[in-house]
Design an enzyme around this catalytic site. Structure first.
Site, PDB file in Angstrom:
ATOM      1  N   CYS A  76      20.389  18.504  15.206  1.00 38.71           N
ATOM      2  CA  CYS A  76      20.896  18.796  13.860  1.00 38.71           C
ATOM      3  C   CYS A  76      20.534  20.226  13.469  1.00 38.71           C
ATOM      4  O   CYS A  76      19.394  20.645  13.602  1.00 38.71           O
ATOM      5  CB  CYS A  76      20.291  17.809  12.871  1.00 38.71           C
ATOM      6  SG  CYS A  76      20.584  18.240  11.168  1.00 38.71           S
ATOM      7  N   CYS A  82      15.692  20.236   6.214  1.00 38.71           N
ATOM      8  CA  CYS A  82      15.791  18.864   5.705  1.00 38.71           C
ATOM      9  C   CYS A  82      14.443  18.170   5.842  1.00 38.71           C
ATOM     10  O   CYS A  82      13.725  18.359   6.801  1.00 38.71           O
ATOM     11  CB  CYS A  82      16.861  18.122   6.495  1.00 38.71           C
ATOM     12  SG  CYS A  82      16.949  16.373   6.175  1.00 38.71           S
ATOM     13  N   CYS A  85      13.781  14.592   9.274  1.00 42.50           N
ATOM     14  CA  CYS A  85      13.198  14.578  10.626  1.00 42.50           C
ATOM     15  C   CYS A  85      12.124  15.659  10.713  1.00 42.50           C
ATOM     16  O   CYS A  85      12.348  16.774  10.292  1.00 42.50           O
ATOM     17  CB  CYS A  85      14.258  14.934  11.666  1.00 42.50           C
ATOM     18  SG  CYS A  85      15.592  13.755  11.783  1.00 42.50           S
ATOM     19  N   CYS A 168      24.645  13.536   9.410  1.00 41.71           N
ATOM     20  CA  CYS A 168      23.242  13.352   9.783  1.00 41.71           C
ATOM     21  C   CYS A 168      23.142  12.734  11.170  1.00 41.71           C
ATOM     22  O   CYS A 168      23.831  11.757  11.479  1.00 41.71           O
ATOM     23  CB  CYS A 168      22.562  12.460   8.758  1.00 41.71           C
ATOM     24  SG  CYS A 168      20.972  11.846   9.288  1.00 41.71           S
ATOM     25  N   GLN A 311      15.323  -3.697   7.104  1.00 44.03           N
ATOM     26  CA  GLN A 311      14.841  -2.684   8.066  1.00 44.03           C
ATOM     27  C   GLN A 311      15.974  -1.731   8.426  1.00 44.03           C
ATOM     28  O   GLN A 311      17.111  -2.177   8.616  1.00 44.03           O
ATOM     29  CB  GLN A 311      14.341  -3.384   9.334  1.00 44.03           C
ATOM     30  CG  GLN A 311      13.097  -4.215   9.130  1.00 44.03           C
ATOM     31  CD  GLN A 311      11.826  -3.389   9.069  1.00 44.03           C
ATOM     32  OE1 GLN A 311      11.848  -2.172   9.248  1.00 44.03           O
ATOM     33  NE2 GLN A 311      10.717  -4.037   8.793  1.00 44.03           N
ATOM     34  N   TYR A 340       3.735 -10.606   2.712  1.00 43.28           N
ATOM     35  CA  TYR A 340       4.565  -9.401   2.523  1.00 43.28           C
ATOM     36  C   TYR A 340       5.901  -9.618   3.249  1.00 43.28           C
ATOM     37  O   TYR A 340       6.311  -8.828   4.087  1.00 43.28           O
ATOM     38  CB  TYR A 340       3.874  -8.148   3.081  1.00 43.28           C
ATOM     39  CG  TYR A 340       2.445  -7.977   2.636  1.00 43.28           C
ATOM     40  CD1 TYR A 340       2.150  -7.261   1.472  1.00 43.28           C
ATOM     41  CD2 TYR A 340       1.398  -8.532   3.358  1.00 43.28           C
ATOM     42  CE1 TYR A 340       0.833  -7.113   1.058  1.00 43.28           C
ATOM     43  CE2 TYR A 340       0.081  -8.385   2.943  1.00 43.28           C
ATOM     44  CZ  TYR A 340      -0.195  -7.676   1.798  1.00 43.28           C
ATOM     45  OH  TYR A 340      -1.491  -7.518   1.394  1.00 43.28           O
ATOM     46  N   GLU A 361       5.809 -12.776  -1.197  1.00 41.17           N
ATOM     47  CA  GLU A 361       6.380 -11.446  -1.437  1.00 41.17           C
ATOM     48  C   GLU A 361       6.354 -11.152  -2.930  1.00 41.17           C
ATOM     49  O   GLU A 361       6.603 -12.036  -3.750  1.00 41.17           O
ATOM     50  CB  GLU A 361       7.819 -11.418  -0.863  1.00 41.17           C
ATOM     51  CG  GLU A 361       8.753 -10.381  -1.406  1.00 41.17           C
ATOM     52  CD  GLU A 361       8.357  -8.950  -1.065  1.00 41.17           C
ATOM     53  OE1 GLU A 361       7.958  -8.667   0.082  1.00 41.17           O
ATOM     54  OE2 GLU A 361       8.448  -8.107  -1.980  1.00 41.17           O
ATOM     55  N   ASP A 410       2.593  -7.984   7.077  1.00 40.20           N
ATOM     56  CA  ASP A 410       3.414  -6.785   7.248  1.00 40.20           C
ATOM     57  C   ASP A 410       3.375  -5.986   5.937  1.00 40.20           C
ATOM     58  O   ASP A 410       4.375  -5.874   5.241  1.00 40.20           O
ATOM     59  CB  ASP A 410       4.855  -7.214   7.603  1.00 40.20           C
ATOM     60  CG  ASP A 410       5.762  -6.028   7.892  1.00 40.20           C
ATOM     61  OD1 ASP A 410       5.282  -4.887   7.936  1.00 40.20           O
ATOM     62  OD2 ASP A 410       6.982  -6.259   8.067  1.00 40.20           O
ATOM     63  N   CYS A 437       2.994  -0.133   9.307  1.00 37.85           N
ATOM     64  CA  CYS A 437       3.709   1.147   9.363  1.00 37.85           C
ATOM     65  C   CYS A 437       2.749   2.301   9.089  1.00 37.85           C
ATOM     66  O   CYS A 437       3.169   3.437   8.932  1.00 37.85           O
ATOM     67  CB  CYS A 437       4.865   1.154   8.372  1.00 37.85           C
ATOM     68  SG  CYS A 437       4.338   0.834   6.692  1.00 37.85           S
TER      69      CYS A 437
HETATM   70  N1  SAH Z   1       8.332  -8.229   6.534  1.00 37.43           N
HETATM   71  C1  SAH Z   1       9.457  -7.668   5.825  1.00 37.43           C
HETATM   72  C2  SAH Z   1       9.086  -6.641   4.736  1.00 37.43           C
HETATM   73  C3  SAH Z   1       8.015  -5.669   5.042  1.00 37.43           C
HETATM   74  S1  SAH Z   1       7.891  -4.339   3.919  1.00 37.43           S
HETATM   75  C4  SAH Z   1      10.462  -7.070   6.794  1.00 37.43           C
HETATM   76  O1  SAH Z   1      10.135  -6.806   7.942  1.00 37.43           O
HETATM   77  O2  SAH Z   1      11.617  -6.879   6.406  1.00 37.43           O
HETATM   78  C5  SAH Z   1       6.529  -4.809   2.915  1.00 37.43           C
HETATM   79  C6  SAH Z   1       6.885  -5.788   1.812  1.00 37.43           C
HETATM   80  O3  SAH Z   1       5.704  -6.045   1.056  1.00 37.43           O
HETATM   81  C7  SAH Z   1       7.907  -5.280   0.808  1.00 37.43           C
HETATM   82  O4  SAH Z   1       8.944  -6.218   0.732  1.00 37.43           O
HETATM   83  C8  SAH Z   1       7.127  -5.201  -0.524  1.00 37.43           C
HETATM   84  O5  SAH Z   1       7.918  -5.517  -1.643  1.00 37.43           O
HETATM   85  C9  SAH Z   1       6.047  -6.224  -0.316  1.00 37.43           C
HETATM   86  N2  SAH Z   1       4.788  -6.064  -1.092  1.00 37.43           N
HETATM   87  C10 SAH Z   1       4.198  -4.924  -1.510  1.00 37.43           C
HETATM   88  N3  SAH Z   1       3.020  -5.183  -2.082  1.00 37.43           N
HETATM   89  C11 SAH Z   1       2.844  -6.528  -2.029  1.00 37.43           C
HETATM   90  C12 SAH Z   1       1.789  -7.409  -2.449  1.00 37.43           C
HETATM   91  N4  SAH Z   1       0.703  -6.942  -3.040  1.00 37.43           N
HETATM   92  N5  SAH Z   1       1.925  -8.733  -2.193  1.00 37.43           N
HETATM   93  C13 SAH Z   1       3.041  -9.214  -1.589  1.00 37.43           C
HETATM   94  N6  SAH Z   1       4.064  -8.427  -1.182  1.00 37.43           N
HETATM   95  C14 SAH Z   1       3.968  -7.098  -1.399  1.00 37.43           C
END
Ligand code: SAH
Length: 482
Positions: A76, A82, A85, A168, A311, A340, A361, A410, A437
């Site tokens: 790019c 930008c 990246c 992009c 995702q 999460y 969540e 997660d 992440c």
């Molecule tokens: N496992 C899912 C989302 C992961 S992203 C996937 O792979 O698609 C992390 C998620 O945690 C988000 O949806 C966010 O809204 C949620 N989150 C953030 N803080 C939180 C908390 N304190 N308790 C529960 N969920 C939470």
């Protein structure tokens, strides 16, 4: 040696930092570190000192004296301006090596693990065969150029100046055509772009999402008004593009950096697009092709609306979730908690191999979507709770004495709350699968779990965000038998 602003120096780049900047030293001056944006590991560069601190300085790349053997021509043209990246100039195998080292260093430095231990448990990072055009979602800001014509593109790094670019290198091929069409409609019908400085004008952003497995494309125009002038003219144009099945507007009249408003209105087609995520076998993971044969496999179908979280790299998501599933080691008898859980992606992925899955969540719309997704796939052995993981889990544990064989977490970048980790330890699941992440908070949380009865068994990284410094990791932990 004394360094001062505007000095021109020669630096050997030996490492790269968390923002993708080159990190190097001057020969014979090993105690002083320089950070040089746009330099890559292995480069020898001439740089100008911009800012001096006690034992480090920021310098600006002036000239590459000897390019690194890992340096490649970026795809790019705008990759330097930008903010999207950071490491396009680094060959892809070197990007993967860099990310592996970043995670490893955090696990050593913050997690307290030894290098030898990590080398034994870390499996090779999972990269992409085609590390471009992988994103299923793009949000382009709309603005004007010097001649007052509407443009679409990206914000220059750390600014709100729009660089015109409809092509992009990370996004779907269709994005360009969609944007060009919207821009030509805006010109023809004199529909004004939104101006951040004054809060006037109409078109703020264009959101485009594509279901890679289904080919369905969604276009959502975010506007600073209740209605888009000549809406029907725009839909007439857009619906001729192959794959488009959903056209909507989203209303955002606030003076804010937040892109989307709360309200959407459908102009044409369906209000959601669908996508399918298929499980991959361990053999398929080992072969690591981007595409793999999904015949005779039961995937999970997701409906995605303009506002839902999903995702952004569906190819790598299949690999990531399949590894999480493998690490969970399910046989059909387990009770699983997915903390999460977002729209229930991992929960539903695991449900077919577990006795029961519970998801937690914080965003209630996500849980509404999760329940709908469960129903759509005919999955009944799941239940979802809205709330903070660090509140819902301890409450249910104290009041109902809930049990888990496997807990999957997660969390967002800040990692797991201590109250959540403490409850996990009390619940004593046989296995904990941690999807992360951010390897710094991951390392902190693993340290806690290892001090409280768990041991790390397997670690694997999945590159969901090629050309950027971000990476996802999956960790399998096991309860130490007493
Ligand atoms: N496992 C899912 C989302 C992961 S992203 C996937 O792979 O698609 C992390 C998620 O945690 C988000 O949806 C966010 O809204 C949620 N989150 C953030 N803080 C939180 C908390 N304190 N308790 C529960 N969920 C939470």
């Amino acid at each position: 040696m004394e360094f001062k602003k505007n000095d021109i120096i020669t630096i050997v780049i030996e490492d790269m930092g968390v923002h993708g900047e080159g990190i190097g030293k001057i020969q014979d001056e090993t105690s002083f570190t320089f950070f040089v944006k746009d330099a890559v590991i292995g480069d020898v560069v001439e740089a100008k000192i911009m800012k001096v601190k006690k034992n480090y300085a920021y310098a600006k790349l002036m000239k590459i004296i000897t390019p690194s053997s890992q340096r490649v021509e970026p795809k790019c043209l705008y990759n330097k301006q930008c903010g999207g990246c950071q490491i396009q100039s680094l060959a892809y195998p070197a990007q993967l090596m860099l990310k592996t080292n970043m995670v490893k260093n955090n696990l050593i430095r913050i997690g307290g693990f030894s290098k030898a231990f990590l080398e034994a448990v870390m499996e090779p990072i999972i990269g992409m065969e085609q590390p471009f055009y992988y994103r299923n979602k793009a949000q382009f800001p709309i603005g004007v150029n010097k001649n007052g014509e509407p443009i679409a593109g990206f914000y220059a790094e750390r600014t709100h100046v729009i660089i015109s670019n409809t092509d992009c290198a990370l996004g779907a091929a269709e994005n360009r055509q969609v944007l060009e069409m919207i821009l030509s409609y805006m010109k023809q019908y004199h529909v004004s772009p939104y101006m951040e400085s004054t809060g006037t004008g109409i078109v703020r952003h264009v959101l485009i999402r594509k279901g890679f497995a289904t080919g369905e494309i969604m276009v959502c125009v975010i506007i600073n008004a209740d209605k888009l002038p000549f809406e029907e003219k725009l839909t007439q144009l857009l619906c001729t593009i192959k794959g488009i099945t959903s056209i909507s507007i989203n209303i955002n009249k606030e003076k804010t950096n937040v892109i989307m408003g709360r309200k959407c209105r459908l102009l044409w087609g369906n209000d959601t697009i669908s996508d399918v995520i298929y499980p991959r076998t361990p053999e398929e993971i080992a072969q690591n092709h981007d595409r793999c044969d999904h015949e005779n496999k039961q995937g999970i179908v997701f409906a995605i609306s303009p506002l839902s979280f999903y995702q952004v790299n569906p190819i790598q998501t299949e690999k990531l979730y399949s590894i999480a599933l493998e690490y969970a080691g399910l046989t059909g008898t387990e009770t699983v908690w997915d903390l999460y859980c977002g729209i229930g992606t991992i929960s539903l992925f695991m449900a077919r191999q577990a006795k029961h899955v519970y998801g937690v969540e914080i965003v209630d719309q996500a849980i509404t979507d999760a329940r709908k997704n469960a129903a759509r796939n005919g999955i009944q052995n799941v239940d979802f709770y809205v709330g903070k993981a660090e509140e819902v889990l301890p409450n249910l544990y104290e009041t109902k004495g809930i049990h888990a064989d496997v807990i999957c977490i997660d969390p967002p970048r800040k990692g797991c709350d201590p109250a959540c980790l403490q409850t996990i330890v009390k619940m004593q699941p046989k296995r904990v699968v941690y999807v992360s992440c951010d390897s710094a908070t991951l390392a902190r949380d693993l340290k806690y779990l290892c001090e409280n009865g768990y041991e790390v068994k397997r670690v694997r990284m999945v590159d969901m965000f090629a050309q950027t410094v971000h990476v996802e990791s999956v960790i399998m932990m096991q309860l130490v038998e007493k």
